[in-house]
Design a protein around this motif. Sequence first.
Motif, PDB file in Angstrom:
ATOM      1  N   CYS A 272       0.829  -1.203   0.000  1.00  0.00           N
ATOM      2  CA  CYS A 272       0.000   0.000   0.000  1.00  0.00           C
ATOM      3  C   CYS A 272       0.868   1.259   0.000  1.00  0.00           C
ATOM      4  O   CYS A 272       1.727   1.412   0.879  1.00  0.00           O
TER       5      CYS A 272
ATOM      6  N   ASN B 262      -0.102   4.128   0.857  1.00  0.00           N
ATOM      7  CA  ASN B 262      -0.485   4.960   2.010  1.00  0.00           C
ATOM      8  C   ASN B 262       0.239   4.521   3.278  1.00  0.00           C
ATOM      9  O   ASN B 262       0.739   5.354   4.026  1.00  0.00           O
ATOM     10  N   CYS B 263       0.233   3.174   3.524  1.00  0.00           N
ATOM     11  CA  CYS B 263       0.688   2.721   4.859  1.00  0.00           C
ATOM     12  C   CYS B 263       1.695   1.583   4.765  1.00  0.00           C
ATOM     13  O   CYS B 263       2.150   1.097   5.790  1.00  0.00           O
TER      14      CYS B 263
ATOM     15  N   CYS C  23      -6.175  -2.525   0.672  1.00  0.00           N
ATOM     16  CA  CYS C  23      -5.281  -2.542   1.827  1.00  0.00           C
ATOM     17  C   CYS C  23      -6.085  -2.943   3.059  1.00  0.00           C
ATOM     18  O   CYS C  23      -7.012  -2.219   3.450  1.00  0.00           O
TER      19      CYS C  23
ATOM     20  N   CYS D 267      -5.299   0.124   6.127  1.00  0.00           N
ATOM     21  CA  CYS D 267      -5.877   1.481   6.083  1.00  0.00           C
ATOM     22  C   CYS D 267      -7.124   1.541   5.207  1.00  0.00           C
ATOM     23  O   CYS D 267      -7.721   2.603   5.052  1.00  0.00           O
TER      24      CYS D 267
END
Length: 323
Positions: free
Chosen positions: A152, A154-155, A170, A173
């Motif tokens: 991911c 993002n995270c 994901c 998140c």
Amino acid sequence: MSKEPNRRSLLRQAYSGSLLERAAALRSDEAKLAELHKHGRAGVYVVGGELIVLKAQMFKAQGAAPDPLFSPDEARTLGAARETVFLGLLDDAPRFGIGIDAAAIEALKAREDLALVDLRTIAVQGEVDTAHVPPLAEAKAILGWHARHRFCPNCSAATVPTQAGWRRDCPTCKAEHFPRTDPVVIMLPIAGDRCVLGRSPRFPQTMWSCLAGFCEPGESIEEAVRREVAEEVGLACAQVRYFASQPWPFPSSLMIGCHAEAVSENIVIDESEIEDARWFDRAELKLMLLRQHPQQLTTPPPIAIAHHIIRDFAEHGRDVLVR
Ligand SMILES: [Zn+2]
């Protein structure tokens, strides 16, 4: 957009013009997908990185084209699937793309009944039935996306494929990640009866082609065309006219073909991007397209949209800007 869709659709370029119905509504229908995996006429394309697996020798012996389509049972014997993607339906028969890893591909290289060939070579050589080339491009592009998007952004947690291979989610998140396509503008600056072609250092020695570059965030197609022409050859362009587009799965581009009206004349080459660029008149282009140029200069082959952008100008002149 084009006012002549019929003529555009007759382009013989590779990778576009798929006969598959993508049937996107089925991607979330688990029961129907399970049924399709067991379908008697299900067909599977097998991709390992840049290479496509073909049934080769036994078919060559019979004088038939190499076949890239495997049954699900045959595909299972070629190596463990890293990802399986539902590509669509051909006359109600499902088509899938399966990605296998590098170790499995290495093991297949020793098999005499198979050939491992990259997708550019398949398109140029034309030995595989051309109807297979667009779904192979679809399979290669999306399987390549899976290979490069396992975590991911993002995270950084590991993501999980869903929607029959058309999304990665994901679990941490909850972000949903969709396959990406990268727009590339590919254009021919023209002025009167002349146009500008360039050469990249990686081209074959005699080949000249259109200029090209990625669209940047926050930029329209027209703005990207004007910026790329200015950067690569130092010319200013006014009007930009869309011609046609071509998926280019190396790894995931969409080539957006345009003609552009050059309003300055002095070429200043950006040597970090191209090796050479100069003006060509239509008579010279015609000789190149016919492979009769006195210095053996050539255009790219017809599998590439650049060939058709150049041909259109050679045949119609500056009408390409006004129709
Ligand atoms: Zn995440």
